[in-house]
Design an enzyme around this catalytic site. Structure first.
Site, short mmCIF file in Angstrom:
data_model
loop_
_atom_site.label_atom_id
_atom_site.label_comp_id
_atom_site.label_asym_id
_atom_site.label_seq_id
_atom_site.Cartn_x
_atom_site.Cartn_y
_atom_site.Cartn_z
N TRP B 321 -46.34 14.50 9.90
CA TRP B 321 -44.97 14.00 9.82
C TRP B 321 -44.96 12.47 9.73
O TRP B 321 -44.13 11.88 9.05
CB TRP B 321 -44.19 14.46 11.07
CG TRP B 321 -42.80 13.90 11.13
CD1 TRP B 321 -41.67 14.43 10.57
CD2 TRP B 321 -42.37 12.71 11.81
NE1 TRP B 321 -40.57 13.65 10.85
CE2 TRP B 321 -40.98 12.59 11.61
CE3 TRP B 321 -43.02 11.75 12.57
CZ2 TRP B 321 -40.24 11.54 12.14
CZ3 TRP B 321 -42.28 10.70 13.09
CH2 TRP B 321 -40.90 10.61 12.88
N HIS B 322 -45.93 11.85 10.42
CA HIS B 322 -45.96 10.38 10.43
C HIS B 322 -46.33 9.81 9.07
O HIS B 322 -45.93 8.69 8.73
CB HIS B 322 -46.94 9.87 11.48
CG HIS B 322 -46.37 9.90 12.86
ND1 HIS B 322 -46.44 11.01 13.66
CD2 HIS B 322 -45.69 8.97 13.58
CE1 HIS B 322 -45.85 10.75 14.82
NE2 HIS B 322 -45.37 9.53 14.80
N GLY B 323 -47.11 10.53 8.31
CA GLY B 323 -47.47 9.98 7.01
C GLY B 323 -48.42 10.89 6.25
O GLY B 323 -49.16 11.67 6.86
N TYR B 453 -42.30 1.73 12.49
CA TYR B 453 -41.87 3.10 12.24
C TYR B 453 -41.04 3.25 10.97
O TYR B 453 -40.70 4.36 10.61
CB TYR B 453 -41.16 3.67 13.48
CG TYR B 453 -42.06 4.64 14.21
CD1 TYR B 453 -43.16 4.17 14.93
CD2 TYR B 453 -41.88 6.02 14.14
CE1 TYR B 453 -44.03 5.04 15.57
CE2 TYR B 453 -42.75 6.89 14.79
CZ TYR B 453 -43.81 6.40 15.50
OH TYR B 453 -44.68 7.27 16.11
N PHE B 456 -42.62 5.51 8.41
CA PHE B 456 -42.75 6.95 8.64
C PHE B 456 -41.48 7.68 8.22
O PHE B 456 -41.39 8.86 8.30
CB PHE B 456 -43.05 7.23 10.12
CG PHE B 456 -44.26 6.47 10.60
CD1 PHE B 456 -45.39 6.36 9.80
CD2 PHE B 456 -44.29 5.86 11.83
CE1 PHE B 456 -46.51 5.65 10.22
CE2 PHE B 456 -45.40 5.16 12.27
CZ PHE B 456 -46.50 5.05 11.46
#
Lengths: 367, 456
Positions: B321-323, B453, B456
């Site tokens: 999900w973060h990247g 953030y 992201f």
């Protein structure tokens, strides 16, 4: 809401109080207070003052443009060799917009400029298109850039707002505290940089150290490298807008009956090596060379490649730091620019147009 | 637009704030907040406003359909359909090139073409907002709103739009319902207090550390062993102060508009065990993953083996999900494994002296951040190698960084979290708030920084 209004009121009070102190101390000499020593140099403002005086004495016919990397070129040498009265109008962190606006400003002062010698830094074409602080704060130069586009009043307002806004930084506050502390101790400091009447630069402290044999070049080079890494770290390509300023400058000088000579200004070999390994410097330098080659073909201006010291007969010792040549380096560079020393053209004068492509492996003379 | 920019502080926020308190009608305030949310978002790239609007309209309509549906099957169908649309958008914009590149590395013949896709900022956050809404409506945890502008306000609320926290509709529904109520003095004080603390965390601490760590990592081949550790430790603090600073500012802005945004951090570097760390770090994300993914997978109801598998799946997806990068996948897997081990060894670990348990947890978190920060796997492995003395260089470590790290270590272990600060609400304290904001502005002015953030 009452709480918020009171907080905003206090912010206003503190801002005004702090602003008054910063303005009074004026650590960067922007407001003309002169009550305290200044910590940084705004070459644009200083050289504009010097130029007015110099021009009032006799008309200036030749301009040396560029950044601090070209400040050591002695205009007296150029005057002596060419017979034209030269002024070194190089300014700190110059970008392409500086070159054009300074030329226009000098013309606006009535100077009959016949020759422009431009030491082009690759970073002068930085694609960030951001004005350097001292240019942003300078309404006279900024007006020159937007000449004929209207909105001159707005430029003045914008420059003033920018000047006041930029006071409110922690760096500015630190400078303020430094000069106050310095004044309190009554310190007599040797200035870092000093200009003579024709815009020539002295580094009094460094020159003293050189004379005393205490100058540490290795340390100076190391200290200066991170700054260049930072400049080129964010540079991806040449700015078309900034290249446009160079083209406009050339066209305007030629239309005014003058000549332009452009050379890529040098960097210390350690800087070149570091930049080549960690940034797009090599590619950017190649793009600059190609752009200059095209310009030379189209306009006939003389262009030279002095990106590295060996190209003008210098070496890694002729420096004050990682980007600024010393007196010997400057003499060698001036001598090549004036067509002396080794010159493949054999004429003793610079070529008037580019015959050979600019390459990294070019002759030591540049082209 | 970022919170620490002149355009936000001196134009956007004052105008929106003034209009908000001038307009008294509930609907007018919804419309104002919606429009301002879209301006805030569109300032980056207006074209992606349509993507957010599409995602919002789909989930709004779906929420109504779920509400009206009589049969559970129909509700479920609407919910799954909406989740598929949302995940398809997220998948295409965020992961298409990642999977195409990965397939290309395996066998170019089977790989789809690479496309020049720009990742829409904040898509991970608003997708999770809309998914949580339809799931909650389908589960009966919240009633679908029939007011389109109330819903658009929820999704596009500028304070939490592009970098969280991930707020669920039910968490702010009550505040949205009474948005037409007059301002309360204590909320203004909390708003200013949270915003000032967040801005200080970001511009004075996180950005200062970043200015030292970024050049070290840009030249990571030269890191010494000490340098590798200091870079990891520095980034550990940078990330915390950057993101918790952003979250604090989001909370503060929420208060200024009468909306209480939930807590996102609770002293995470004081956690006892990785499980505890995830209850304290990015709480809105970890609780979202727990409620909407882990529990949906069966949670811990299907035996220890399935629990462990579920934990690893959740953390893997949380990492992704973060990247779209293998470094995030490994970071997620690493935390999944740590969670499994932490659970298995709980009886033994809890007998450790608390300080030892806390600091060993912290150490494991630092190692994880290496994967989180590294731009590629080779960089992560090189960096980790240097931390254990393999292939070290002779790069310098700024002394200021060491001092900052010591101070930050003391701070995160001793100082109260922003949520634990009892912000004084009397005007006697107004000069302190004002000075804090002015000081933060002095650091911020002219600096060019964005929030970690945002990517992201």
């Amino acid at each position: 809401m009452h709480f918020l209004r009171v907080v905003l009121g206090w912010i206003l009070v503190f801002t005004l109080a702090l602003g008054a102190v910063l303005w009074y101390v004026d650590p960067r000499g922007q407001f003309g207070g002169g009550r305290f020593p200044t910590v940084t140099l705004d070459a644009r403002r200083q050289k504009m003052d010097l130029f007015r005086t110099f021009e009032a004495q006799a008309p200036v016919e030749g301009l040396i443009l560029g950044s601090s990397r070209t400040m050591k070129l002695d205009p007296a040498v150029f005057s002596e060799r060419t017979g034209l009265r030269f002024f070194n109008f190089t300014v700190d962190a110059a970008k392409a917009e500086d070159y054009l606006s300074i030329y226009r400003w000098a013309r606006a002062q009535g100077a009959p400029i016949r020759r422009v010698m431009l030491g082009l830094d690759v970073e002068a074409l930085h694609d960030d298109n951001m004005y350097f602080t001292n240019f942003r704060h300078n309404p006279e130069l900024r007006r020159m850039l937007s000449q004929g586009q209207g909105g001159a009043a707005l430029v003045g307002v914008s420059a003033s707002v920018s000047r006041f806004k930029d006071m409110f930084t922690v760096d500015y506050l630190r400078d303020t505290l430094r000069v106050v502390a310095s004044a309190a101790r009554s310190e007599e400091r040797v200035p870092f940089m000093q200009f003579t009447a024709n815009g020539y630069l002295h580094y009094p402290g460094r020159e003293q150290q050189r004379a005393a044999g205490t100058f540490d070049l290795t340390r100076e080079v190391s200290a200066c490298l991170p700054g260049y890494l930072s400049i080129y770290g964010g540079m991806r390509s040449l700015s078309p807008q900034r290249w446009g300023y160079i083209e406009t400058l050339v066209r305007e000088v030629q239309q005014g009956g003058g000549e332009v000579e452009i050379w890529i200004s040098p960097l210390h070999p350690a800087t070149t090596e570091l930049l080549a390994s960690q940034t797009r410097y090599t590619a950017l330098l190649a793009e600059t060379r190609a752009a200059l080659e095209g310009l030379s073909r189209r306009t006939g201006v003389t262009v030279r490649d002095y990106a590295s010291p060996e190209r003008f007969g210098s070496n890694a010792q002729d420096w004050y730091d990682c980007a600024h040549i010393d007196n010997r380096g400057a003499e060698l560079l001036s001598s090549r620019l004036l067509g002396e020393g080794e010159d493949t053209s054999g004429t003793g004068r610079p070529t008037s147009s580019l015959k050979t492509p600019l390459t990294a492996e070019g002759s030591p003379n540049g082209l | 637009m970022v919170f620490n920019s002149d355009i936000f502080l001196f134009a956007f926020l004052p105008i929106v704030f003034a209009l908000f308190w001038l307009l008294r009608e509930k609907q007018a305030r919804y419309i104002l907040l919606t429009i301002s949310g879209y301006i805030f978002y569109g300032y980056w790239d207006w074209r992606f406003c349509f993507l957010m609007l599409f995602s919002s309209l789909v989930s709004f309509g779906s929420g109504l359909m779920i509400q009206r549906a009589q049969e559970q099957r129909t509700k479920r169908a609407w919910m799954i359909g909406t989740i598929c649309v949302d995940l398809a958008l997220l998948g295409f914009f965020k992961y298409y090139n990642f999977f195409a590149e990965s397939l290309h590395a395996v066998d170019p013949a089977i790989a789809p073409p690479l496309l020049n896709i720009i990742l829409p900022i904040g898509i991970s956050f608003y997708t999770f907002h809309t998914i949580s809404y339809v799931v909650d409506v389908a589960a009966g945890r919240v009633r679908a709103t029939g007011n389109i502008f109330e819903y658009l306000t929820y999704v596009s609320l500028f304070s939490q739009l592009v970098a969280g926290p991930i707020v669920r509709f039910r968490q702010i529904e009550a505040d949205l319902e009474r948005i037409d109520k007059p301002p309360q003095t204590d909320q203004m004080a909390l708003g200013v207090g949270f915003f000032a603390v967040g801005l200080i965390k970001k511009v004075i601490i996180a950005d200062t550390i970043a200015r030292m760590v970024d050049p070290m990592l840009a030249n990571h081949e030269n890191l010494s062993m000490l340098g590798a550790w200091m870079a990891a430790l520095g980034y550990t603090f940078q990330l915390y102060f950057d993101f918790s600073g952003y979250s604090d500012m989001a909370v503060g802005l929420g208060y200024l508009f009468g909306i209480r945004i939930p807590q996102n951090f609770n002293a995470p570097y004081r956690a006892l065990g990785i499980g505890d760390f995830w209850r304290r770090w990015h709480i809105s994300l970890s609780s979202w993953l727990r409620d909407y993914l882990y529990i949906s997978l069966g949670g811990n109801r299907k035996g220890p083996t399935r629990t462990n598998v579920n934990l690893i799946i959740v953390m893997l997806l949380g990492g992704l999900w973060h990247g779209a990068n293998w470094t995030f996948v490994i970071w997620g897997a690493y935390h999944g494994l740590l969670l499994v081990i932490d659970r298995a060894l709980q009886p033994w670990l809890t007998r450790w002296p608390p300080l030892l348990y806390r600091w060993s947890t912290f150490l494991l978190v630092i190692i994880g951040w290496v994967f989180f920060r590294a731009e590629s796997l080779p960089m992560a492995l090189d960096w980790l190698g240097k931390m254990v003395g393999i292939g070290t260089g002779n790069g310098d470590v700024p002394q200021t960084l060491m001092v900052m790290c010591v101070l930050c270590f003391v701070a995160v272990n001793t100082l109260p979290e922003t949520w634990d600060i009892r912000f004084p609400k009397t005007v006697r304290w107004a000069p302190v708030y004002a000075l804090s904001l002015l000081l933060a502005y002095l650091f911020m002015n002219g600096a060019n920084s964005t929030f970690l953030y945002y990517q992201f």
